[in-house]
Write a protein that holds these residues in place. Structure first.
Motif, mmCIF file in Angstrom:
data_model
loop_
_atom_site.group_PDB
_atom_site.id
_atom_site.type_symbol
_atom_site.label_atom_id
_atom_site.label_comp_id
_atom_site.label_asym_id
_atom_site.label_seq_id
_atom_site.Cartn_x
_atom_site.Cartn_y
_atom_site.Cartn_z
ATOM 1 N N HIS A 31 3.498 1.599 -2.561
ATOM 2 C CA HIS A 31 3.438 3.046 -2.788
ATOM 3 C C HIS A 31 2.138 3.383 -3.542
ATOM 4 C CE1 HIS A 31 4.265 7.108 -4.038
ATOM 5 N NE2 HIS A 31 5.344 7.126 -3.267
ATOM 6 N N ASP A 33 1.213 5.618 -5.500
ATOM 7 C CA ASP A 33 1.323 6.004 -6.905
ATOM 8 C C ASP A 33 1.688 4.833 -7.806
ATOM 9 O OD1 ASP A 33 0.488 8.602 -7.185
ATOM 10 O OD2 ASP A 33 2.360 9.411 -6.388
ATOM 11 N N PRO A 36 -2.438 2.853 -8.494
ATOM 12 C CA PRO A 36 -3.426 3.939 -8.620
ATOM 13 C C PRO A 36 -4.854 3.514 -8.297
ATOM 14 C CG PRO A 36 -2.058 3.777 -10.587
ATOM 15 C CD PRO A 36 -1.760 2.567 -9.757
ATOM 16 N N PHE A 45 0.842 2.048 3.074
ATOM 17 C CA PHE A 45 2.127 2.685 2.803
ATOM 18 C C PHE A 45 2.518 3.634 3.934
ATOM 19 C CE2 PHE A 45 4.658 6.192 0.952
ATOM 20 C CZ PHE A 45 5.780 5.459 0.615
ATOM 21 N N ARG A 76 3.638 9.268 8.608
ATOM 22 C CA ARG A 76 4.047 10.350 7.719
ATOM 23 C C ARG A 76 2.818 11.100 7.207
ATOM 24 N NH1 ARG A 76 8.065 8.899 2.799
ATOM 25 N NH2 ARG A 76 9.479 8.220 4.445
ATOM 26 N N ARG A 78 0.730 13.404 4.809
ATOM 27 C CA ARG A 78 0.912 13.711 3.397
ATOM 28 C C ARG A 78 -0.443 14.017 2.807
ATOM 29 N NH1 ARG A 78 5.195 11.432 -0.408
ATOM 30 N NH2 ARG A 78 4.012 11.130 -2.263
ATOM 31 N N GLN A 79 -0.561 15.120 2.115
ATOM 32 C CA GLN A 79 -1.889 15.530 1.670
ATOM 33 C C GLN A 79 -2.351 14.758 0.445
ATOM 34 O OE1 GLN A 79 0.971 17.126 1.567
ATOM 35 N NE2 GLN A 79 0.655 19.331 1.416
ATOM 36 N N SER A 80 -1.468 14.576 -0.516
ATOM 37 C CA SER A 80 -1.963 14.009 -1.766
ATOM 38 C C SER A 80 -0.850 13.314 -2.535
ATOM 39 C CB SER A 80 -2.556 15.122 -2.633
ATOM 40 O OG SER A 80 -1.592 16.128 -2.796
ATOM 41 N N TYR A 81 -1.277 12.438 -3.422
ATOM 42 C CA TYR A 81 -0.346 11.725 -4.288
ATOM 43 C C TYR A 81 -0.591 12.123 -5.740
ATOM 44 C CZ TYR A 81 0.948 8.933 -0.279
ATOM 45 O OH TYR A 81 1.419 8.549 0.934
ATOM 46 N N TYR A 82 0.365 11.782 -6.563
ATOM 47 C CA TYR A 82 0.234 12.076 -7.992
ATOM 48 C C TYR A 82 -1.041 11.465 -8.560
ATOM 49 C CZ TYR A 82 1.530 12.406 -12.919
ATOM 50 O OH TYR A 82 1.549 12.688 -14.257
ATOM 51 N N ARG A 83 -1.388 10.283 -8.081
ATOM 52 C CA ARG A 83 -2.561 9.590 -8.624
ATOM 53 C C ARG A 83 -3.853 10.374 -8.389
ATOM 54 N NH1 ARG A 83 -3.866 4.538 -4.480
ATOM 55 N NH2 ARG A 83 -4.591 5.823 -2.748
ATOM 56 N N TYR A 85 -4.326 13.407 -8.940
ATOM 57 C CA TYR A 85 -4.503 14.401 -9.995
ATOM 58 C C TYR A 85 -4.472 13.792 -11.393
ATOM 59 C CZ TYR A 85 -3.279 17.406 -6.106
ATOM 60 O OH TYR A 85 -3.254 18.020 -4.891
ATOM 61 N N ALA A 86 -3.598 12.775 -11.553
ATOM 62 C CA ALA A 86 -3.272 12.343 -12.903
ATOM 63 C C ALA A 86 -4.451 11.722 -13.642
ATOM 64 C CB ALA A 86 -2.105 11.363 -12.862
ATOM 65 N N ILE B 42 -0.621 19.393 -9.442
ATOM 66 C CA ILE B 42 -0.203 18.116 -10.024
ATOM 67 C C ILE B 42 1.324 18.057 -10.131
ATOM 68 C CG2 ILE B 42 -0.366 18.850 -12.456
ATOM 69 C CD1 ILE B 42 -1.407 16.037 -13.097
ATOM 70 N N ALA B 45 2.697 17.153 -6.659
ATOM 71 C CA ALA B 45 2.509 15.732 -6.384
ATOM 72 C C ALA B 45 3.487 14.897 -7.218
ATOM 73 C CB ALA B 45 1.064 15.330 -6.683
ATOM 74 N N HIS B 75 -2.480 6.141 -16.257
ATOM 75 C CA HIS B 75 -3.483 7.141 -15.875
ATOM 76 C C HIS B 75 -4.347 7.543 -17.071
ATOM 77 C CE1 HIS B 75 -2.600 7.685 -11.699
ATOM 78 N NE2 HIS B 75 -1.316 7.823 -11.929
#
Lengths: 301, 94
Positions: A31, A33, A36, A45, A76, A78-83, A85-86, B42, B45, B75
């Protein structure tokens, strides 16, 4: 697309529980996320998630096994993952420094580096913000002043210099996003988009215009008014000017980088009156030379 | 991008009750007041990540909280590494 069973590393006869188990095992490893720093994790994935989307659902699995659907297009989206932005910003509510806070308290060189980076971060310059600004062709040659309305309701006054070309970017210093601390503002970057003009075309610093003239003007010559992007000017049409003849208006083109201006080229187009004209017909019928001169000499037969 | 509660729910594909529960757990931290929450990319996501953890990976609620906390520390460290890279790059070597 590969066979979904192969992707998930199970036999075609695997039970739903085994399928899920195998998928979870791979997903925990891959995954994005949970990885990272691994740029390739997303692709890997996607493949296993797409495979599981097909055979992880009892109904879909039945249709896939019977050949009714294939695994194509099952990836699948999918535009973006949490990583995404974080790590890229620190002014979000989830940012957490407790993983290294103790390093900053010591007295060694490394702690000094960390503190310096924290100060740099506290005084970071604001982002540049990009805008697109459509303008008329005529404005691109003559220059103009424009007011941009910003998403937040504010406005931005932009001076378009004469002669700007498509895609040129204007930089307004300090008109971008605010920075932190003493970092100051970023810049506004304005990309100019020039709308196509029905009459004027530009090539380099020169401007081209096709201009209809009357038969009388063509035969006898005339002084006529010609539009240019900076206003109308008077131009002399010599007698016996044909369709396709090109006249030059010196210095009426776009401003040159090195100073001076390009030219405007005016291509003449002789137009008969819109409605048939009996007087003209009578004249031409009695015009001897009109029956004999050959305008098609150079056209291959 | 600033999103209202309503826009957030439709973009993240989740219901009111789930959102309330996740906010209580502090898995999601909206900006603004309780009456007028605002969200951004964010949060979307992060909501997707939580859904993946719970649905796809079978992580239970206790596990989700632990994972989020460790991920945010990770992060934070990645962010710090990037800043350090910048400091090292802009510092003339002696």
């Amino acid at each position: 697309m590969k066979d979904p069973y192969e992707v998930l590393g199970v036999a075609r006869t695997a039970s739903a529980e085994d399928l899920q188990k195998s998928y979870r095992k791979l997903a925990k490893k891959l995954h994005p996320d949970l990885n990272p720093g691994d740029a390739e994790a997303e692709e890997k994935f996607k493949e296993i998630a797409g495979a599981y989307d097909v055979v992880g659902d009892a109904e879909k699995r039945k249709r896939f096994d019977s050949g009714e659907i294939d695994a194509a297009g099952a990836e699948r989206p999918r535009q973006s993952y949490y990583r995404d932005y974080a790590s890229s910003e620190d002014n979000h509510p989830y940012s957490n420094n407790s993983g290294f806070a103790d390093f900053m308290d010591s007295e060694d060189g490394f702690a000094e580096l960390l503190r310096r980076s924290a100060r740099a971060q506290a005084n970071r310059r604001g982002h540049d913000i990009e805008y697109r600004l459509p303008i008329e062709f005529v404005e691109s040659i003559a220059g103009t002043n424009k007011r941009l309305t910003l998403p937040d309701g504010g406005t931005l006054d932009v001076t378009i210099p004469p002669g700007i070309v498509e895609g040129q970017v204007l930089r307004l210093r300090g008109k971008g996003a605010p920075g932190s601390g003493e970092g100051g503002f970023g810049d506004a970057l304005i990309e100019v988009e020039i709308k196509a003009d029905p009459s004027f075309k530009r090539q380099g610093d020169d401007i081209y215009l096709e201009l209809p003239i009357t038969l009388t003007e063509a035969v006898l010559g005339a002084r006529i008014s010609v539009p240019t992007p900076t206003g109308a000017v008077t131009m002399a049409v010599p007698r016996s000017s044909n369709t396709g003849a090109v006249l030059r208006l010196r210095g009426k083109g776009a401003p040159r980088h090195a100073g001076g201006y390009g030219d405007q080229f005016v291509k003449l187009k002789v137009m008969l009156p819109k409605e048939p004209d009996p007087e003209l017909e009578a004249f031409v019928a009695g015009w001897e030379n009109g029956k004999t001169y050959n305008p098609r000499e150079e056209v291959a037969t | 991008m600033k999103l209202s509660r309503h826009e957030f729910l439709s973009l993240a594909g989740m219901g009111h009750e789930t959102l309330t529960a996740w906010i209580e757990e502090e898995w999601l931290i909206p900006r603004g007041s309780a009456a007028e929450m605002s969200f951004s990319e964010i949060d979307i996501a992060r909501a997707r990540l939580i859904r993946d953890l719970k649905m796809d990976l079978g992580v239970n609620d206790e596990g989700v909280g632990v994972i989020l906390n460790l991920l945010d520390q990770l992060h934070g460290m990645r962010r710090k590494l990037m800043d350090l890279r910048e400091v090292v790059r802009t510092t003339p070597s002696e």
